[in-house]
Design a protein around this motif. Structure first.
Motif, PDB file in Angstrom:
ATOM      1  N   LEU A 203     -42.386 100.416  30.593  1.00 13.88           N
ATOM      2  CA  LEU A 203     -43.838 100.866  30.451  1.00 13.88           C
ATOM      3  C   LEU A 203     -44.486 100.537  29.304  1.00 13.88           C
ATOM      4  O   LEU A 203     -45.629 101.134  29.041  1.00 13.88           O
ATOM      5  N   GLY A 204     -44.042  99.667  28.658  1.00 14.51           N
ATOM      6  CA  GLY A 204     -44.738  99.086  27.522  1.00 14.51           C
ATOM      7  C   GLY A 204     -45.291 100.314  26.583  1.00 14.51           C
ATOM      8  O   GLY A 204     -44.246 101.089  26.153  1.00 14.51           O
ATOM      9  N   SER A 205     -46.293 100.126  26.032  1.00 13.09           N
ATOM     10  CA  SER A 205     -46.455 101.303  25.050  1.00 13.09           C
ATOM     11  C   SER A 205     -46.656 102.755  25.712  1.00 13.09           C
ATOM     12  O   SER A 205     -46.405 103.659  24.615  1.00 13.09           O
TER      13      SER A 205
ATOM     14  N   HIS B 267     -41.653  95.635  22.586  1.00 11.62           N
ATOM     15  CA  HIS B 267     -41.715  94.237  22.398  1.00 11.62           C
ATOM     16  C   HIS B 267     -42.866  93.823  21.349  1.00 11.62           C
ATOM     17  O   HIS B 267     -42.687  92.692  21.125  1.00 11.62           O
ATOM     18  N   GLY B 268     -43.667  94.741  21.271  1.00 10.15           N
ATOM     19  CA  GLY B 268     -44.421  94.482  20.008  1.00 10.15           C
ATOM     20  C   GLY B 268     -45.399  93.144  20.187  1.00 10.15           C
ATOM     21  O   GLY B 268     -46.148  93.071  21.004  1.00 10.15           O
ATOM     22  N   THR B 269     -45.164  92.446  19.135  1.00  7.17           N
ATOM     23  CA  THR B 269     -46.032  91.015  18.922  1.00  7.17           C
ATOM     24  C   THR B 269     -45.521  90.057  19.689  1.00  7.17           C
ATOM     25  O   THR B 269     -46.310  89.066  19.852  1.00  7.17           O
ATOM     26  N   LEU B 270     -44.201  90.081  20.245  1.00  3.28           N
ATOM     27  CA  LEU B 270     -43.664  88.805  20.836  1.00  3.28           C
ATOM     28  C   LEU B 270     -43.111  89.263  22.291  1.00  3.28           C
ATOM     29  O   LEU B 270     -42.019  88.728  22.535  1.00  3.28           O
ATOM     30  N   GLY B 271     -43.720  89.894  22.933  1.00  3.91           N
ATOM     31  CA  GLY B 271     -43.361  90.511  24.364  1.00  3.91           C
ATOM     32  C   GLY B 271     -43.086  89.340  25.239  1.00  3.91           C
ATOM     33  O   GLY B 271     -42.074  88.947  25.895  1.00  3.91           O
ATOM     34  N   TRP B 272     -44.110  88.281  25.260  1.00  2.50           N
ATOM     35  CA  TRP B 272     -44.205  87.098  26.131  1.00  2.50           C
ATOM     36  C   TRP B 272     -43.097  86.261  25.648  1.00  2.50           C
ATOM     37  O   TRP B 272     -42.232  85.701  26.437  1.00  2.50           O
TER      38      TRP B 272
HETATM   39  C1  LIG Z   1     -53.973  90.543  21.126  1.00  2.08           C
HETATM   40  C2  LIG Z   1     -52.376  90.355  21.464  1.00  2.08           C
HETATM   41  C3  LIG Z   1     -51.892  89.053  21.295  1.00  2.08           C
HETATM   42  C4  LIG Z   1     -50.643  89.019  21.780  1.00  2.08           C
HETATM   43  N1  LIG Z   1     -50.114  87.581  21.675  1.00  2.08           N
HETATM   44  C5  LIG Z   1     -48.791  87.542  21.747  1.00  2.08           C
HETATM   45  C6  LIG Z   1     -48.272  86.116  21.766  1.00  2.08           C
HETATM   46  O1  LIG Z   1     -48.928  84.983  21.684  1.00  2.08           O
HETATM   47  N2  LIG Z   1     -46.834  85.867  22.280  1.00  2.08           N
HETATM   48  C7  LIG Z   1     -46.203  86.824  22.575  1.00  2.08           C
HETATM   49  O2  LIG Z   1     -45.096  86.731  22.859  1.00  2.08           O
HETATM   50  N3  LIG Z   1     -46.677  88.370  22.547  1.00  2.08           N
HETATM   51  C8  LIG Z   1     -47.996  88.352  22.356  1.00  2.08           C
HETATM   52  N4  LIG Z   1     -48.495  89.615  22.210  1.00  2.08           N
HETATM   53  C9  LIG Z   1     -47.399  90.806  22.656  1.00  2.08           C
HETATM   54  C10 LIG Z   1     -47.568  90.746  24.151  1.00  2.08           C
HETATM   55  O3  LIG Z   1     -48.554  90.762  25.087  1.00  2.08           O
HETATM   56  C11 LIG Z   1     -46.613  92.099  24.548  1.00  2.08           C
HETATM   57  O4  LIG Z   1     -45.533  92.660  23.816  1.00  2.08           O
HETATM   58  C12 LIG Z   1     -46.257  92.224  25.964  1.00  2.08           C
HETATM   59  O5  LIG Z   1     -47.106  91.927  26.842  1.00  2.08           O
HETATM   60  C13 LIG Z   1     -45.716  93.565  26.390  1.00  2.08           C
HETATM   61  O6  LIG Z   1     -45.549  93.761  27.999  1.00  2.08           O
HETATM   62  P1  LIG Z   1     -44.709  95.197  28.535  1.00  2.08           P
HETATM   63  O7  LIG Z   1     -44.402  94.401  29.783  1.00  2.08           O
HETATM   64  O8  LIG Z   1     -43.754  95.808  27.596  1.00  2.08           O
HETATM   65  O9  LIG Z   1     -46.199  95.887  28.601  1.00  2.08           O
HETATM   66  P2  LIG Z   1     -47.205  95.828  29.617  1.00  2.08           P
HETATM   67  O10 LIG Z   1     -47.691  94.571  29.776  1.00  2.08           O
HETATM   68  O11 LIG Z   1     -48.352  96.975  28.973  1.00  2.08           O
HETATM   69  O12 LIG Z   1     -46.784  96.609  30.837  1.00  2.08           O
HETATM   70  C14 LIG Z   1     -46.715  97.893  31.095  1.00  2.08           C
HETATM   71  C15 LIG Z   1     -46.906  98.287  32.487  1.00  2.08           C
HETATM   72  O13 LIG Z   1     -46.668  99.460  32.557  1.00  2.08           O
HETATM   73  C16 LIG Z   1     -47.608 100.117  33.524  1.00  2.08           C
HETATM   74  N5  LIG Z   1     -47.664 101.629  33.315  1.00  2.08           N
HETATM   75  C17 LIG Z   1     -47.848 102.354  32.119  1.00  2.08           C
HETATM   76  N6  LIG Z   1     -47.770 103.693  32.244  1.00  2.08           N
HETATM   77  C18 LIG Z   1     -47.856 103.954  33.692  1.00  2.08           C
HETATM   78  C19 LIG Z   1     -47.676 104.957  34.613  1.00  2.08           C
HETATM   79  N7  LIG Z   1     -47.746 106.333  33.853  1.00  2.08           N
HETATM   80  N8  LIG Z   1     -47.444 104.981  35.932  1.00  2.08           N
HETATM   81  C20 LIG Z   1     -47.334 103.460  36.314  1.00  2.08           C
HETATM   82  N9  LIG Z   1     -47.620 102.454  35.676  1.00  2.08           N
HETATM   83  C21 LIG Z   1     -47.792 102.565  34.204  1.00  2.08           C
HETATM   84  C22 LIG Z   1     -48.892  99.410  33.076  1.00  2.08           C
HETATM   85  O14 LIG Z   1     -49.663  99.343  34.214  1.00  2.08           O
HETATM   86  C23 LIG Z   1     -48.090  98.002  32.814  1.00  2.08           C
HETATM   87  O15 LIG Z   1     -48.401  97.112  33.746  1.00  2.08           O
HETATM   88  C24 LIG Z   1     -49.682  89.990  22.154  1.00  2.08           C
HETATM   89  C25 LIG Z   1     -50.199  91.112  22.304  1.00  2.08           C
HETATM   90  C26 LIG Z   1     -51.770  91.294  22.020  1.00  2.08           C
HETATM   91  C27 LIG Z   1     -52.290  92.749  22.186  1.00  2.08           C
END
Ligand SMILES: Cc1cc2nc3c(=O)[nH]c(=O)nc-3n(C[C@H](O)[C@H](O)[C@H](O)COP(=O)(O)OP(=O)(O)OC[C@H]3O[C@@H](n4cnc5c(N)ncnc54)[C@H](O)[C@@H]3O)c2cc1C
Length: 416
Positions: A253-255, A379-384
């Motif tokens: 759920l990311g953050s 996964h912070g700054t480098l999740g992709w």
């Molecule tokens: C400005 C910026 C630049 C970045 N640049 C890079 C880069 O160049 N290279 C790189 O590798 N990474 C980069 N990152 C980091 C990367 O984007 C993130 O680490 C990654 O997207 C995290 O993915 P995630 O799936 O953990 O989170 P998310 O993409 O946030 O996915 C979490 C999912 O959980 C769902 N969710 C949350 N709570 C609930 C709930 N209660 N019920 C139902 N659904 C829920 C949300 O809808 C969401 O779809 C950057 C981030 C930012 C902000």
């Protein structure tokens, strides 16, 4: 096994794909109407296997003080009476020692390197197009002082066996020809040629379709309200629509992961660090970047994604808010227009996302004290960048297989 993946960002989607490939019956639950609509939507597009290090590093507290007061500041701190924020900041500071930095960096590099191999395999087996390019990251220095200071990064890259090239002004222009128009603004750069670029949103959507082909079910528009736990074992998930049964649950759920977990006495030190991006249609390709350029002065990444330029950066510590501050937009516009004025900023899309940051920079991947409950988050700054390897590790752990890389120090138990 019946496995539920919570969250359909890049981490949830890659996890679901690998779990389904491992033979599980997988359901993904997300509140959004489709994949990658929160933090994975418009990140900076760097797939940065080489330039992969924790933000918590020796010297960062002093640098952070300077950044806070800069024009077009890369760091914004809005202190609040928020124990989660304060405790996270304290933990982040405690990771700024040489010893902690070395441990954290080696974990991130291990996962990033595994992700490089895993992403290449995924690309080959799925054929997904995501505006991908394999032309490296150029860290660009505008001052001699920045170029001189890169000596320690060079040493670190050499020690880790990561290919790099130190470039003078002409070398930078050879790699990024559009810089010839602004040659007086740059003094040199550091190229990590094995880095890649690509659109995370496009990739996640392509992979979600492939996962559906393997039988993965997506429950869109579904709010996760809690977990069903009996006798120390997870039995399912409670949503606003129904109660789903499962043998295993993966939290991606990311953050938002810590908000769910704290109800079950699991303290996941993940805090949202907001970043911003602009996506600009290219009008003059000769003044656009070829790959990713990291503008060292403003800590902003400028990336070519097909016929668009994506500019991303800034770290704003202000809690769970996606407000779009116009001062941040001006900072992004300033950096890109100063170096690559090949796009129409009046037609740009402005966006913010919450990076799910751990204080040590490394994500949390692995089991918890609740049987059947696994984490793939933070996964912070480098999740992709780290998604493809993280997904294989979690699929192996859920399946009961030994992962290809050592994953024991990636689990939440490392904070005990
Ligand atoms: C400005 C910026 C630049 C970045 N640049 C890079 C880069 O160049 N290279 C790189 O590798 N990474 C980069 N990152 C980091 C990367 O984007 C993130 O680490 C990654 O997207 C995290 O993915 P995630 O799936 O953990 O989170 P998310 O993409 O946030 O996915 C979490 C999912 O959980 C769902 N969710 C949350 N709570 C609930 C709930 N209660 N019920 C139902 N659904 C829920 C949300 O809808 C969401 O779809 C950057 C981030 C930012 C902000």
């Amino acid at each position: 096994m019946k496995v539920i993946v919570l969250g359909a960002g890049i981490i949830g989607v890659t996890s679901a794909y690998q779990l389904a490939k491992s033979g599980h019956e997988v359901t993904v639950v997300d509140r959004q109407p489709g994949p990658a609509l929160e933090t994975s939507f418009a990140n900076a597009g760097e797939v940065s296997f080489g330039y992969c290090s924790p933000w918590a590093a020796p010297g960062i507290p002093m640098k952070a003080m300077k950044w806070l007061f800069m024009q077009h500041a890369p760091l914004i701190l809005r202190p609040k009476v928020d124990t989660a924020m304060l405790s996270w900041l304290a933990k982040m500071l405690s990771n700024c020692t040489s010893k902690r930095y070395a441990i954290n960096k080696s974990r991130m590099l291990r996962l990033a390197d595994y992700s490089r191999v895993s992403l290449a395999a995924l690309r080959a087996e799925t054929g997904i197009a995501y505006d991908e390019r394999m032309r490296g990251t150029l860290q660009l220095f505008r001052t001699q002082q920045q170029l001189d200071a890169s000596g320690k990064d060079v040493k670190a890259l050499a020690a880790d066996g990561i290919p790099y090239e130190v470039l003078d002004r002409d070398g930078c222009i050879r790699v990024e020809p559009a810089l010839k128009h602004v040659r007086d603004k740059i003094v040199g750069g550091l190229l990590t040629p094995k880095d890649e670029t690509g659109d995370c949103f496009k990739f996640a959507n392509g992979l979600a379709k492939k996962a559906e082909g393997f039988g993965v079910r997506f429950s869109w528009g579904t709010e996760i309200n809690g977990l069903d736990i009996e006798s120390g074992r997870v039995r399912g998930v409670v949503t606003n629509r129904e109660k789903l049964r499962a043998d295993a649950v993966v939290v991606a759920l990311g953050s938002y992961s810590p908000l769910l977990l704290k109800r079950y006495d699991l303290k996941l030190p993940v805090y949202p660090v907001k970043g911003y991006s602009l996506t600009i249609p290219i009008t003059d390709a000769l003044r656009a970047p070829e790959s990713t350029v990291m503008d060292e002065t403003y800590k902003i990444a400028i990336t070519r994604l097909g016929d668009r330029i994506r500019v991303g950066g800034m770290a704003e510590i202000s809690g769970y808010t996606n407000d779009l501050g116009q001062a941040r937009r001006r900072a992004l516009e300033h950096s890109v227009m100063d170096l690559f004025p090949g796009g129409d900023v009046s037609k740009a899309t402005f966006w913010s996302g919450l990076r799910p940051m751990t204080p040590d920079g490394t994500p949390v991947i692995g089991p918890t004290k609740i049987a059947g409950l696994f984490l793939n988050a933070g996964h912070g700054t480098l999740g992709w960048t780290m998604s493809s390897g993280s997904a294989r590790v979690i699929a192996d752990l859920v399946t009961g297989r030994r992962p290809d890389i050592d994953a024991t120090d990636l689990a939440i138990a490392r904070y005990a």
